[in-house]
Design a protein around this motif. Sequence first.
Motif, PDB file in Angstrom:
ATOM      1  N   VAL A  69       0.851  -1.196   0.000  1.00  0.00           N
ATOM      2  CA  VAL A  69       0.000   0.000   0.000  1.00  0.00           C
ATOM      3  C   VAL A  69       0.885   1.243   0.000  1.00  0.00           C
ATOM      4  CG1 VAL A  69      -1.981  -1.068   1.140  1.00  0.00           C
ATOM      5  CG2 VAL A  69      -0.169  -0.070   2.534  1.00  0.00           C
ATOM      6  N   GLY A  70       0.260   2.381  -0.023  1.00  0.00           N
ATOM      7  CA  GLY A  70       1.032   3.623   0.000  1.00  0.00           C
ATOM      8  C   GLY A  70       1.197   4.190  -1.395  1.00  0.00           C
ATOM      9  N   GLU A  71       2.195   5.039  -1.533  1.00  0.00           N
ATOM     10  CA  GLU A  71       2.351   5.782  -2.784  1.00  0.00           C
ATOM     11  C   GLU A  71       2.484   4.888  -4.011  1.00  0.00           C
ATOM     12  OE1 GLU A  71       5.592   8.546  -2.285  1.00  0.00           O
ATOM     13  OE2 GLU A  71       4.544   9.347  -0.521  1.00  0.00           O
ATOM     14  N   ARG A  72       3.269   3.814  -3.868  1.00  0.00           N
ATOM     15  CA  ARG A  72       3.506   2.982  -5.049  1.00  0.00           C
ATOM     16  C   ARG A  72       2.589   1.754  -5.077  1.00  0.00           C
ATOM     17  NH1 ARG A  72       8.414   4.652  -3.445  1.00  0.00           N
ATOM     18  NH2 ARG A  72       8.814   2.780  -2.241  1.00  0.00           N
ATOM     19  N   GLY A  73       1.839   1.560  -4.040  1.00  0.00           N
ATOM     20  CA  GLY A  73       0.988   0.374  -3.985  1.00  0.00           C
ATOM     21  C   GLY A  73      -0.480   0.722  -4.105  1.00  0.00           C
ATOM     22  N   LEU A  74      -1.285  -0.114  -3.513  1.00  0.00           N
ATOM     23  CA  LEU A  74      -2.728   0.077  -3.553  1.00  0.00           C
ATOM     24  C   LEU A  74      -3.114   1.358  -2.809  1.00  0.00           C
ATOM     25  CD1 LEU A  74      -5.499  -1.393  -4.192  1.00  0.00           C
ATOM     26  CD2 LEU A  74      -5.371  -2.226  -1.836  1.00  0.00           C
ATOM     27  N   LYS A  75      -3.918   2.153  -3.464  1.00  0.00           N
ATOM     28  CA  LYS A  75      -4.385   3.382  -2.800  1.00  0.00           C
ATOM     29  C   LYS A  75      -5.625   3.025  -1.981  1.00  0.00           C
ATOM     30  CE  LYS A  75      -1.757   6.510  -5.074  1.00  0.00           C
ATOM     31  NZ  LYS A  75      -0.662   5.522  -5.187  1.00  0.00           N
TER      32      LYS A  75
END
Length: 306
Positions: free
Chosen positions: A184-190
């Motif tokens: 998750v996070g900026e590069r992952g799942l929003k």
Amino acid sequence: LIQIYMPLNFLGFVYREIKQSLVDMEKMFDIIRMSSDIKDSPNSIDLKAENPNVEFKDVRFGYTDTREILKGLSFTVPSGTTTAIVGASGAGKSTISRLLFRFYDVTDGQICVGGQDIRDVAQKSLRAQIGVVPQDTVLFNDTIGYNIRYGRPDATDAEVYEAARLAQIHDFIDHLPEGYETEVGERGLKLSGGEKQRVAIARTILKNPSILLLDEATSALDSHTERDIQAALEEIAEGRTSLIIAHRLSTVVNADEILVMDAGEIVERGRHDDLLAKGGLYAQMWAKQQEVSEAFKKLEAAGEEV
Ligand code: ATP
């Protein structure tokens, strides 16, 4: 000199931003370990009380000398009970939570936790007792499991799942192709605001603090999400000393005491039914919010038919 000055200046900026928004303060303190403006007193001792109450005694505070924001607040949150704070934007609600977390010291009066003035205790021991569910949770760029486990790094998988279940986020995670390993996070799942808040709730359930500071999201949530968050909040507040900055009045119906703030003062206090019967500011706010919530439900229903 410029090279040294710039990062310090930047840290100062970050610190001010965090103080302002209560964005995941515990995490930021751990990562940056920046020194706050507030220092421990040389004789500070650890906060020892097991199930402390929280007392504000004639608290006065202003961010600047020229403008007083809190004008003599007194209230007690008895151990294990829930106090909700409501009031118009700018009334000073979040300032109360910033003071309890000791981002600033009071100008006058006293804040006590378990009978100890918080200026006399080590900040670390104070903050260890307080679980914060902020309005906007900042997630680590890591897995969703890691983000929950952060509340207590030595928790077992079973404990992480149980916390997620209580926070009403387990089923959502379980249906993701990579489950708890989902980045998750900026590069992952929003994640949506409501989902992030439930991650913060799960994290706090794992941390198991005696005092809870909940800053409800101001943004409108659909009624399904609102019900889930509501259930999660009730779960986490059970048996703890809780202070809820409430933006949606539906949260406060079961609070042991509601403080209605206006321009830095408590203008009404009591339980939901008593305040409604009083027909004052709270009753007006309640009526207005019922209208908004009805309108929102109609919009949702219309959306479903399309
Ligand atoms: P909201 O419901 O919009 O979150 P609130 O009741 O939580 O509002 P606070 O955030 O406590 O209000 O702010 C109370 C007052 O203090 C506001 O007028 C705000 O402009 C002022 N204030 C907040 N932070 C600072 C600061 N860092 N410096 C100066 N004034 C500030």
